[in-house]
Every structure is written in structure tokens, then in C-alpha cells.
Design an enzyme around this catalytic site. Structure first.
Site, PDB file in Angstrom:
ATOM      1  N   ASP A 218       0.775  -1.252   0.000  1.00  0.00           N
ATOM      2  CA  ASP A 218       0.000   0.000   0.000  1.00  0.00           C
ATOM      3  C   ASP A 218       0.803   1.297   0.000  1.00  0.00           C
ATOM      4  O   ASP A 218       0.260   2.344   0.350  1.00  0.00           O
ATOM      5  CB  ASP A 218      -0.918   0.059   1.257  1.00  0.00           C
ATOM      6  CG  ASP A 218      -1.960  -1.035   1.304  1.00  0.00           C
ATOM      7  OD1 ASP A 218      -2.002  -1.870   0.401  1.00  0.00           O
ATOM      8  OD2 ASP A 218      -2.749  -1.054   2.266  1.00  0.00           O
TER       9      ASP A 218
ATOM     10  N   GLU B 141      -7.288  -3.558  -3.801  1.00  0.00           N
ATOM     11  CA  GLU B 141      -8.668  -3.337  -3.387  1.00  0.00           C
ATOM     12  C   GLU B 141      -9.131  -1.964  -3.895  1.00  0.00           C
ATOM     13  O   GLU B 141      -9.990  -1.875  -4.761  1.00  0.00           O
ATOM     14  CB  GLU B 141      -8.708  -3.411  -1.852  1.00  0.00           C
ATOM     15  CG  GLU B 141     -10.058  -3.296  -1.212  1.00  0.00           C
ATOM     16  CD  GLU B 141      -9.954  -3.482   0.303  1.00  0.00           C
ATOM     17  OE1 GLU B 141     -10.564  -4.442   0.800  1.00  0.00           O
ATOM     18  OE2 GLU B 141      -9.266  -2.686   0.979  1.00  0.00           O
TER      19      GLU B 141
ATOM     20  N   GLU C 198      -8.139   4.918  -4.550  1.00  0.00           N
ATOM     21  CA  GLU C 198      -6.909   5.419  -3.932  1.00  0.00           C
ATOM     22  C   GLU C 198      -5.732   5.261  -4.905  1.00  0.00           C
ATOM     23  O   GLU C 198      -4.773   6.030  -4.854  1.00  0.00           O
ATOM     24  CB  GLU C 198      -6.649   4.732  -2.595  1.00  0.00           C
ATOM     25  CG  GLU C 198      -7.602   5.239  -1.519  1.00  0.00           C
ATOM     26  CD  GLU C 198      -7.463   4.527  -0.182  1.00  0.00           C
ATOM     27  OE1 GLU C 198      -7.348   5.229   0.843  1.00  0.00           O
ATOM     28  OE2 GLU C 198      -7.474   3.280  -0.150  1.00  0.00           O
TER      29      GLU C 198
ATOM     30  N   HIS D 152      -0.599   5.040   1.022  1.00  0.00           N
ATOM     31  CA  HIS D 152      -0.119   5.756   2.209  1.00  0.00           C
ATOM     32  C   HIS D 152       0.594   7.052   1.821  1.00  0.00           C
ATOM     33  O   HIS D 152       0.298   8.123   2.341  1.00  0.00           O
ATOM     34  CB  HIS D 152       0.838   4.866   3.015  1.00  0.00           C
ATOM     35  CG  HIS D 152       0.186   3.634   3.578  1.00  0.00           C
ATOM     36  ND1 HIS D 152       0.748   2.883   4.585  1.00  0.00           N
ATOM     37  CD2 HIS D 152      -0.979   3.020   3.275  1.00  0.00           C
ATOM     38  CE1 HIS D 152      -0.046   1.858   4.871  1.00  0.00           C
ATOM     39  NE2 HIS D 152      -1.090   1.915   4.080  1.00  0.00           N
TER      40      HIS D 152
END
Length: 723
Positions: free
Chosen positions: A470, A545, A549, A474
Site C-alpha cells: 500500500d 482493493e 486510492e 499511504h
């Protein structure tokens, strides 16, 4: 924007800021990677070769490769090749809450060893090493024992047309756990290449091409229904391909046999609002210069090919595990074009029809400024002082957006002044590396990661940041916050630019030769989206997922590039947004006529979690419908209107969140309610405005990464506020 702006001009490639300590003891040791001095890709498709048991499948699309490692009915130690058709796919239970009763997941079987490229010498002492790991390729090398001069080397390249084993001094065994029905010697398609056609017990046809180093007929013999054996002490290449296209397909395979892809490289440029990128494939093998390469392209490539690349598309199509049909293309260079990039998009609300809307009516401004103090008075220092880079970054991005909204869209910089100062102070905690879990420079894999999982910490802490999960999510939030701060206060940039650029280099590096960071850790330029999974062993391959983002990250690169005057980074962000608009439409955000997922799955509207081998309509944190759909919405930013096409948003809303649907938005609890109503602004800005402008508004409907103030401006900018 300059004509033909190269999108891969690197940032400075020097050491990281000295506030970041270096560590040489990453929780995940390097297993069997031969060259240990270069940065290693952590989030790419071939991690199964070096993580954990080293026996997880590497998905090249359309093939899967896995080291047999003594498993299966043959207990082989060779490299197993599999390709599965949809009839063996497993489907999850149907979900009666969603119109159309879609299946909740689909998954492809793993461990079907259609063809295994092995050798008599490969037994229980066999070792697998990974050599020359690069962004689009790696070499998987099997040796009878550690240090042996005998080997089979497999160039593992995304989209490769053949699975190729390069043998050195071994006795080849081409095996099948599915069993050979018959194997026929099929002559020489070209001088020095010997061909066999194998029909397996499942009635699939595989082509086997053998190119001996000495040019002599290798005379492979079918010993049993599971083993085709070659001569002892043999060197040369063996290539296998599954041919679903009959004789016409076979001609293309014949014509490209003997050569194989070694590695890939991406280049790209943006001119005005059109982006172009090339994937170039290096090749080797017999008569490589005069023999065309055969590679497989995914649906989004085919859609965006320029006319010369389109002219080299063949009639060979073969199913991939989770990306629809792959199509064989002849040639070493593909050129893809992405038109209508959102080059004028900034921080203000944006729509396809109007572009950036940075002027909001006085009546709407009044509502926004009346609402703002409640949120301006929240404590950004406290909200970002967390043990998580993800949630801290979300808080900083949220406050930056709030300050921007009040300052520029509300036209009242004074009102936002003290919140802006507090935001800069909160950001400084991270730039000075004084947060709860400071970042470290990991000298093993080469990257900047949270210290949370070191010294016996939980590997899953902060969503696995230490293990490179991620990072684009982040760090994207920090990069986005920095872009706004630096735009509103350019004097802030000199002291902070290097730290933010470090995050860019870690998560989305433009340099192929940066000694401190790999190229493009998250974003996969072959798949056209990012993979969130880092150094975690995974049966089903990499996964992602939150497609929204991923979009946020590309948008953050774009606006940060603009803020610091880095035209290449800005153009790269724009091109990534253009590619994401296409790949999300193809693979993540499913309109009713989607061609790439099973028909029984499409009514879910989003993939949930897309793996390389399965698609599961779920999240990692719960099964509520608003979670599963909402994680593909947040954060709502100007880029949302670009990638979330109105047809999709309308279909999803009608099926799930309208008053008469399965999960009416008005009944959803907590912060997800605000996410759903902000997303509604993309198709019905007036209804969205009405929800957020309610005088008795319940702030419980706003999640920790958003503000009512921005949502009001977002809806107003999309045409929802009072005139």
C-alpha cells in the site's frame, strides 16, 4: 504543456534525507535472489519465485508458472505451466441482496500442472533462484543443487507468448500431470527447430518447440503418458504454448518459435492532452533478429493500440485468469494512446464537460463558509499523530483540502489561516521523522518503510507498510497534502521538497537506475493499475482493493509535479490517470456490458478485491455493501469525475444505493454515508448538495478522511449548489 513531454525524467537519485535511519535487517530476508545490490521490485508479478515456499504461481497472463517442488501426482521438481479455461473456474455463492444475484467471487484452480519443463537431474535437492529481477521480467533458474553448472533458466516476462526453458547440460523431461493423450512429432517449422504437438487428456492442444544448441534432431521420446524425454547432457531451448486457434493460430506460433522475450521497458510522452506510451520487448533465441516476437496483450492494450500496432494483432485469443481475453500480437513494440487527459485539472472540482470549476456562486460560498469553522477547529496535530502512515496521511490530505476550499473556493484565506499553520506544523512531524513509527530506509529491498514491523512487530501493522503493502495509498495522501501546502505557500517548498520526493521515489519512481529505489514500485505499466500487495506470500498472486486510492496516487503525482515545476512528473500523473480511466472501466468498475469478467459476477458493479487469480466482492475490513463499493469511491477528489464514468455511477447507484435499492444511502451509518452522497454528486450534484447543506446536518456522516466543507464545494462545483 510542452510538446512531447517525456514522462520518465527521474528526480535526483541521491541518498535519502539524513533524518531517515538506514537498517539492514528487514523482517523479510531475501531468499534466492542472486544479485543483491540493486533495488528489488516488491509489488510485481514474480514475487512468488522468492517469497515463502517459492512455490506460488507467477501469473504472466495468460500463463501461470509455478515451481512443482515435489508436489502433484508426478512429484516433479520442474517448472509447471498452467492455463485454465472458464469451465474449471469455481464460483462463490450468489448474493440475493444485489439485483441480478451475482456470484460473490470467482477463483481459478491452482496446481493444475498442464506441462512441466523438467529434467532427469532435478530431484529433492533442486534449488530455485531469481536472477535479473526487473519491472516486467525476471529469470527463474532451476539447478539440480546449489552451485551446479547445469540449469534450466526461464525468462519470465509479462505477456510472454511461449513459456521458454533454456537448458544447460541436462536431460530434458517434458511432463504432464494432466497426462498426454498423444504426442506427435510435427516436423521443423524453421531450420534447426523441432516441433511436437501434444494433446492432453483434457483435450487441450499444446505446441512444443525444441531448439538444440548443436542443431541435431533431439528425437524426444514419449516414455509414458506423463513424460516426453530428451537426450542426456543436452543444451538448447524448449518452448511450450497452448494453441486454442487451430491451424491459423499454429502458423503464428511456428513463425515466432525459437525466439523469446527477455525483458520489457516502458517509455511515454504527453503532447497537449494526448498521452502515448510504448512497451518494448527485448528478445533472444535462434535467428532473433529476423524472427518476430509473439506476445499477449490485455483488453485495455488492444483498445488503446495505435494503428500500426493494431495491424499486428492476430486471431489468437486465450483466456486470462482475471483480465478477460489476452490476444497475441506480433512484434517487439506496442504503442498505446490515451486521449483527453485532464491536463487542466487542479485542486478545484472538475467535470468532463466543464473542466476545472474554481468559481462558486456567492450563495454557495456562504453555505460553505458557514459550515467551515466546525472543521477548521478540529485538531490536525492530534488527528495525524497516529501509529499509521495511512490514517495520518489521510488526515493531512483532508485538512489540506479543507484549507484550500476555504482559502480559494470560499475566497476567505483569513478564516483558514490558523488551520493552515497547524497543518504545516503537523506535516513537520513527518518531515522530521518524529512520528510514532518513524520511517526507515530499508537497505535489503531498498525502500522507505514504516519501522512498525521491525524488532518483532506484527508484519501486518499499518496494513503491512513495512513489507511494502500500500505505499502508493499511504504516501499518495502525503504527496497530495504537500501539493496543496506548497501551492498555497511556495516558501514552504525548499525545506520539504526533498522529503516528499523521497516518497515519490519509493512509491512511483521514474528512474530505472536509481540505486536507492526500484522503478515504479506500485503502478504496473503492463496491467495499467497498481498492485497493493508487497512482500507477502500469496496463492492468488498480487492484489488491489481500492481503485480510487490508486487514482488518488496518480492525481497526487500530477499536482505535486505541477507544484514543484516538474513537468515530467505532472505529465506522468496525467498519463497514469488516462490509463486508469481505461483499466478501471475494463477491470474494476463494471458496467452492465463488461466483457472481461464472468457474466454471473458483473452485477456486483465493482470487483471488491482484484487478485491476479481471483476476484472477490469483499473488502479486507468487512462485508457491508457500502464498504465494498465505497472503497472504490474514496477519497472524492477532482480526479473522481474523470475515472468514474457517469454510466457506471448511475448503474451502481440504482442497483445499490437509491431509495428503493438494496442498501439505500439514506439508511447507511457513519462516515460511509458521506462517501456515498459525495459520490452521488458525479451524477446528481443537486441531490448531493441538498444532503450536505441540510441545516441539521449530522457530522457523524463524515469519515476521518473527508470534510463536509469540501463535499459542499465539490457538489457546488459539479453544478449542485444555489445559483
Amino acid at each position: 504543456m510542452a510538446a512531447n513531454q517525456d514522462v520518465f525524467i527521474p528526480l535526483a537519485t541521491g541518498p535519502v534525507p539524513n533524518t531517515i535511519k538506514t537498517r539492514n535487517d528487514h523482517p523479510v530476508p531475501k531468499n534466492g535472489i542472486v544479485n543483491t545490490t540493486v533495488p528489488i521490485e516488491t509489488n510485481k508479478f514474480y514475487s512468488g519465485l522468492f517469497l515463502g515456499t517459492q512455490s506460488n504461481t507467477t501469473f504472466t497472463h495468460p500463463y501461470g508458472l509455478a515451481w512443482s517442488k515435489g508436489t502433484g501426482n508426478l512429484q516433479s521438481y520442474g517448472m509447471a505451466v498452467s492455463h485454465v479455461e472458464s469451465n474449471v473456474m469455481a464460483l462463490g455463492p450468489t448474493n440475493a441482496h444485489i439485483p441480478g444475484n451475482p456470484v460473490s467471487y470467482y477463483v481459478n484452480p491452482i496446481g493444475i500442472q498442464s506441462i512441466i519443463l523438467s529434467a532427469a537431474e532435478l530431484t529433492a535437492s533442486t534449488v530455485l533462484t531469481t536472477e535479473n529481477p526487473l519491472p516486467f521480467s525476471a529469470n527463474a533458474v532451476l539447478r539440480p543443487q546449489s552451485g551446479s553448472a547445469q540449469s534450466i533458466s526461464f525468462p519470465v516476462v509479462q505477456g510472454m507468448g511461449f513459456v521458454t526453458g533454456i537448458y544447460s547440460g541436462l536431460q530434458p523431461a517434458v511432463q504432464s500431470s494432466v497426462h498426454f493423450d498423444k504426442v506427435v512429432s510435427a516436423g521443423s517449422p524453421r531450420s534447426g527447430i523441432y516441433k511436437y504437438t501434444a494433446t492432453l487428456a483434457d483435450q487441450t492442444t499444446w505446441l512444443i518447440y525444441v531448439t538444440p544448441q548443436d542443431g541435431k534432431d533431439p528425437d524426444f521420446r514419449l516414455e509414458s503418458s506423463t513424460t516426453l524425454r530428451g537426450p542426456a547432457g543436452w543444451s538448447g531451448t524448449i518452448q511450450v504454448a497452448k494453441n486454442p486457434a487451430g491451424t491459423s493460430g499454429e502458423k503464428f506460433f511456428d513463425n515466432s518459435s525459437g525466439v523469446y522475450a527477455l525483458e520489457g521497458a516502458v517509455s511515454g510522452a504527453v503532447s497537449d492532452s494526448t498521452g502515448t506510451y510504448n512497451l518494448a520487448w527485448a528478445k533472444a533465441g535462434k535467428d532473433a533478429q529476423s524472427t518476430p516476437l509473439l506476445m499477449f496483450a490485455l483488453p485495455h492494450h488492444i483498445e488503446s493500440f495505435d494503428s500500426s500496432t493494431k495491424g499486428r494483432v492476430t486471431n489468437i485469443t486465450i483466456r486470462t485468469t482475471t483480465k478477460g481475453q489476452a490476444t497475441a500480437v506480433i512484434g517487439e513494440i506496442w504503442t498505446m494512446t490515451e486521449p483527453d487527459l485532464p491536463i487542466g485539472m487542479g485542486f478545484a472540482p472538475w467535470s468532463v464537460s466543464q473542466g476545472s470549476v474554481d468559481k462558486i456562486s456567492a450563495a454557495a460560498q456562504k453555505v460553505i463558509l458557514d459550515a467551515a469553522p466546525t472543521e477548521l477547529n478540529q485538531d490536525v496535530g492530534k488527528e495525524s499523530d497516529l501509529n499509521s502512515m495511512y490514517f495520518s496521511g489521510k488526515a493531512l490530505s483532508k485538512f489540506a483540502t479543507l484549507v484550500y476550499t476555504v482559502n480559494k473556493l470560499g475566497g476567505n484565506p483569513q478564516l483558514a489561516e490558523s488551520a493552515f499553520k497547524a497543518l504545516k506544523d503537523a506535516f513537520a512531524r513527518f518531515a522530521n521523522n518524529k512520528q510514532q513509527y518513524p520511517l526507515v530506509y530499508d537497505n535489503v529491498w531498498k525502500g522507505v518503510a514504516s519501522s512498525a514491523s521491525y524488532d518483532g512487530g506484527d508484519p501486518g501493522a499499518d496494513f503491512g507498510n513495512t513489507l511494502y503493502n500500500d505505499h502508493h495509498f499511504h504516501y499518495g495522501y502525503f504527496i497530495h497534502a504537500a501539493a496543496i501546502i506548497g501551492t498555497l505557500d511556495p516558501a514552504w517548498l525548499p525545506a520539504n521538497k526533498e522529503w516528499v520526493n523521497m516518497l515519490v521515489r519509493d512509491s512511483g519512481n521514474a528512474a530505472a537506475n536509481d540505486p536507492y529505489f526500484p522503478f515504479s514500485r506500485g503502478f504496473d505499466w503492463f496491467h495499467g493499475h497498481s498492485w497493493a500487495k508487497g512482500l507477502f506470500e500469496s496463492f492468488d498472486g498480487k492484489d488491489e482493493e481500492s481503485s480510487s486510492e490508486d487514482t488518488m496516487y496518480a492525481y497526487a503525482l500530477k499536482v505535486w509535479g505541477k507544484t514543484i515545476g516538474d513537468a515530467s512528473m505532472e505529465a506522468r500523473g496525467n498519463l497514469m490517470l488516462g490509463i486508469l480511466r481505461r483499466t478501471l472501466h475494463n477491470y474494476f468498475l463494471l458496467e452492465s456490458d463488461n466483457k472481461n469478467h464472468p457474466e454471473s459476477f458483473i452485477a456486483n458493479k465493482v470487483t471488491g478485491i482484484l487478485f491476479e487469480n481471483k476476484v472477490d466482492h469483499i473488502t479486507y475490513f468487512g462485508a457491508n455493501l457500502e464498504f465494498i463499493q465505497g472503497i472504490h469511491m474514496l477519497p472524492l477528489l477532482p480526479s473522481s469525475a474523470f475515472v468514474r464514468r457517469p454510466k457506471f455511477v448511475q448503474e451502481e447507484w440504482n442497483a445499490m444505493f437509491a431509495s428503493n435499492a438494496s442498501t439505500p444511502a439514506e439508511k447507511v451509518q457513519a462516515g460511509w454515508k458521506g462517501v456515498l452522497y459525495a459520490n452521488l454528486a458525479l451524477i446528481d450534484a443537486a441531490a448531493s448538495w441538498k444532503f450536505f447543506a441540510d441545516p441539521n446536518f449530522d457530522y457523524g456522516a463524515i469519515d476521518g478522511g473527508a470534510t463536509r466543507t469540501w463535499y459542499l464545494a465539490f457538489a457546488a462545483g459539479l453544478g449542485g449548489g444555489p445559483a
